[in-house]
Write a protein that holds these residues in place. Sequence first.
Motif, mmCIF file in Angstrom:
data_model
loop_
_atom_site.group_PDB
_atom_site.id
_atom_site.type_symbol
_atom_site.label_atom_id
_atom_site.label_comp_id
_atom_site.label_asym_id
_atom_site.label_seq_id
_atom_site.Cartn_x
_atom_site.Cartn_y
_atom_site.Cartn_z
ATOM 1 N N ASP A 101 47.089 46.665 75.244
ATOM 2 C CA ASP A 101 48.209 47.284 74.528
ATOM 3 C C ASP A 101 49.442 46.481 74.853
ATOM 4 O O ASP A 101 49.840 46.392 76.008
ATOM 5 N N ARG A 123 40.583 35.982 71.763
ATOM 6 C CA ARG A 123 39.545 35.725 72.742
ATOM 7 C C ARG A 123 39.381 34.227 72.847
ATOM 8 O O ARG A 123 40.065 33.458 72.181
ATOM 9 N N LYS B 363 37.573 49.119 68.636
ATOM 10 C CA LYS B 363 36.395 48.421 69.140
ATOM 11 C C LYS B 363 35.385 48.318 68.012
ATOM 12 O O LYS B 363 35.140 49.257 67.283
ATOM 13 N N VAL B 390 54.126 47.201 68.169
ATOM 14 C CA VAL B 390 53.091 47.675 69.076
ATOM 15 C C VAL B 390 51.768 47.025 68.687
ATOM 16 O O VAL B 390 51.387 47.026 67.526
ATOM 17 N N MET B 391 51.104 46.459 69.670
ATOM 18 C CA MET B 391 49.787 45.884 69.403
ATOM 19 C C MET B 391 48.789 46.587 70.292
ATOM 20 O O MET B 391 48.904 46.523 71.519
ATOM 21 N N THR B 392 47.833 47.275 69.695
ATOM 22 C CA THR B 392 46.816 47.994 70.464
ATOM 23 C C THR B 392 45.478 47.416 70.072
ATOM 24 O O THR B 392 44.959 47.678 68.982
ATOM 25 N N ILE B 393 44.912 46.636 70.970
ATOM 26 C CA ILE B 393 43.743 45.851 70.593
ATOM 27 C C ILE B 393 42.531 46.282 71.396
ATOM 28 O O ILE B 393 42.524 46.180 72.624
ATOM 29 N N GLY B 394 41.528 46.764 70.710
ATOM 30 C CA GLY B 394 40.347 47.303 71.377
ATOM 31 C C GLY B 394 39.109 46.438 71.246
ATOM 32 O O GLY B 394 38.031 46.822 71.702
ATOM 33 N N ASP B 395 39.238 45.283 70.620
ATOM 34 C CA ASP B 395 38.071 44.413 70.520
ATOM 35 C C ASP B 395 38.541 42.998 70.836
ATOM 36 O O ASP B 395 39.576 42.558 70.362
ATOM 37 N N PRO B 396 37.788 42.280 71.656
ATOM 38 C CA PRO B 396 38.256 40.963 72.058
ATOM 39 C C PRO B 396 38.052 39.864 71.028
ATOM 40 O O PRO B 396 38.696 38.821 71.088
ATOM 41 N N ASN B 397 37.178 40.086 70.049
ATOM 42 C CA ASN B 397 36.852 39.005 69.132
ATOM 43 C C ASN B 397 37.801 38.964 67.949
ATOM 44 O O ASN B 397 37.406 39.132 66.802
ATOM 45 N N ILE B 398 39.056 38.774 68.256
ATOM 46 C CA ILE B 398 40.082 38.848 67.210
ATOM 47 C C ILE B 398 41.153 37.812 67.476
ATOM 48 O O ILE B 398 41.131 37.138 68.501
ATOM 49 N N SER B 399 42.063 37.721 66.539
ATOM 50 C CA SER B 399 43.182 36.813 66.727
ATOM 51 C C SER B 399 44.438 37.469 66.168
ATOM 52 O O SER B 399 44.556 37.702 64.970
ATOM 53 N N ILE B 400 45.333 37.820 67.077
ATOM 54 C CA ILE B 400 46.545 38.532 66.666
ATOM 55 C C ILE B 400 47.748 37.698 67.083
ATOM 56 O O ILE B 400 47.818 37.239 68.210
#
Lengths: 180, 464
Positions: A101, A123, B363, B390-400
């Motif tokens: 977060d 990642r 996720k 706000v960045m709420t990231i629940g999966d690691p295989n992403i690019s933000i």
Amino acid sequence: MKKTIVLVGNEQREETVEFRRDGRAKVVAVVIGRGTATPSLNLHVLHDRQDTESDIVIRVLALDQSRINVRGLLDIRKGAKGTRTYLKADALMLGEESKVDLVPSLEIDENEVQAGHGASVGRVDDEQLFYLTSRGIDRKSAERMVAEGFLKSVFPELTRRDQNKIRKVLDHAFDRAPLR
Amino acid sequence: MPAPRVLRPYKYGFRDPENVVFQTEPGLSRSVVEQISWVKSEPDWMREFRLKSLEIFESKPMPSWGADLSGLDFRKIIYYASPTDKKVRDWKEVPEAIRKTYDRLGVPAAEREFLAGVEAQYDSEVVYGSLKKEWESQGVIFCDTDTAVQKYPDIVRRYFSTVVPPHDNKLAALNSAVWSGGSFVYVPAGVSLDMPVQAYFRINRKSLGQFERTLIIAEEGSSIHYVEGCTAPIYREASLHAAVVEVIAKKGARVRYTTVQNWSPNVYNLVTKRAHAFQDATVEWVDGNLGSKKTMKYPSVFMFGPGARGDILSLAVAGKGQHQDAGAKAIHLAPHTSSTITSKSISFGGGRTTYRGMVKVVKGAHHVKSNVRCDALILDSESRSDTVPVMTIGDPNISIAHEATVSRVNENQLFYLQSRGLKESEATALIVNGFMDPITKQLPLEYAVEMNRLIEMEMEGSVG
């Protein structure tokens, strides 16, 4: 003034950066989450005087099932003319169950300023991993190399103690010593 | 720099004689809601929905974040008024006073040039609607939401409040209880509407709230561009605009919803706009916020299927006494989805802009890409700007990725223009228009022109 913050456990930390004597500040923060840890960093950079500068770099490494929370507020009060500030926060998510977060925010009450921020969450690049594994390096070691590379640019800013703290955490996490 | 003007003259600050046919007494109660439902001859299910929503509204607290809403008194607002009881199809048949209003707002010109169909709302009733015959023959439905409840109850019941349920937030609950007017657009599978469909809204009656409810359903493979712009005259009592817009873009559909809001500086503009995008569908929000006293509006796209895409362009301009608290939400609930958010805000003369945005990845939503860019221009030292992404990231295989800048008008650019003979206000206007260009170039031409002219007007008042 330089401030370094390293969170490797389950710490909740709040830090404020103010400009009393010094007009320039460099802040380097590293947050590593392991296991089911939920570290959180709340950083408040307060610019309330004229002509101050700050440069903030935050690196987040999320492993396993950790959940990391980072808030970075660049707060420029009215009258703080000539402020220059930039915050960069990057998060690397290695754990499949990890969560990040991230809220980098700006509160600007003065117009003669330069302020900005950048953030990224991602990642490990598959291409990077492939490059390493195709050279015979096992996946775990490859991931560790990428994690180290990710933190490498801020390493020189940290104290020896902090550097060792981080190395220990990485050793545990990837349960091997780094390839030399 | 001379002191900014105390009250910026509002170009659209005129009033019409208040010839309303029926209106409820000020304030909100069960009986007011029942009267509204009765006047519209609604079926029981809608009446019950309204009453349930009223209960939800009463049980919810006001938001503790965002713009300061303490000046809003729900007891003083009149929640329903109807100006005529007839619907018309042609400009000639529209009542004179109302036609004059739209004449001054430039609607007939727009009708001639770009638009195929115009729906105009005046004081909670949709008075005028016209639809090109070819759309009707393709099965496109475009009418006001009140009519849709009567004529197409099955479709309405299936989708109404599925995107924004009444318990979502207090203002959505209010809208659900007292909504009136708004557009209902249904595009059958595979149909493409290549002309912008447009609606105007206006608050005229003192203390009258505007609670339009718009529902757009784009079936598989269809596409539509919906455009709305609104203005209101100046009144001393607070006016409230609490609208709800629900958009459903099914597989492969494409919906673009453009709004240019220029409410007079006493209006509280609190709107919930949300879209559900399914597999391979794209939803684009183009949101221009120029007027109003306080705006809280965060167009969102919820991506439910792989390949879905959300693009949100937000423009906020705040002058003296204004607070534009706007932004966007991109919620990634499926893998292989992408979103972009571009926000440009300008504050001057003591105005305040806030960008509030959320990028959320759950996720399992792997291979998500999201890019957010928010830039703010603060023209003088009285104004302010905030950015809360706000960045709420629940999966690691992403690019933000996210980037934001805050700055003032570049001195070198100003000097360059002034040395070529432009006045400071002209130079500033040119630079500000350039700053907004990525968004204005996405607007239909007449809006882009109006937008540029409005900025020139603002700059004249505040600079030089």
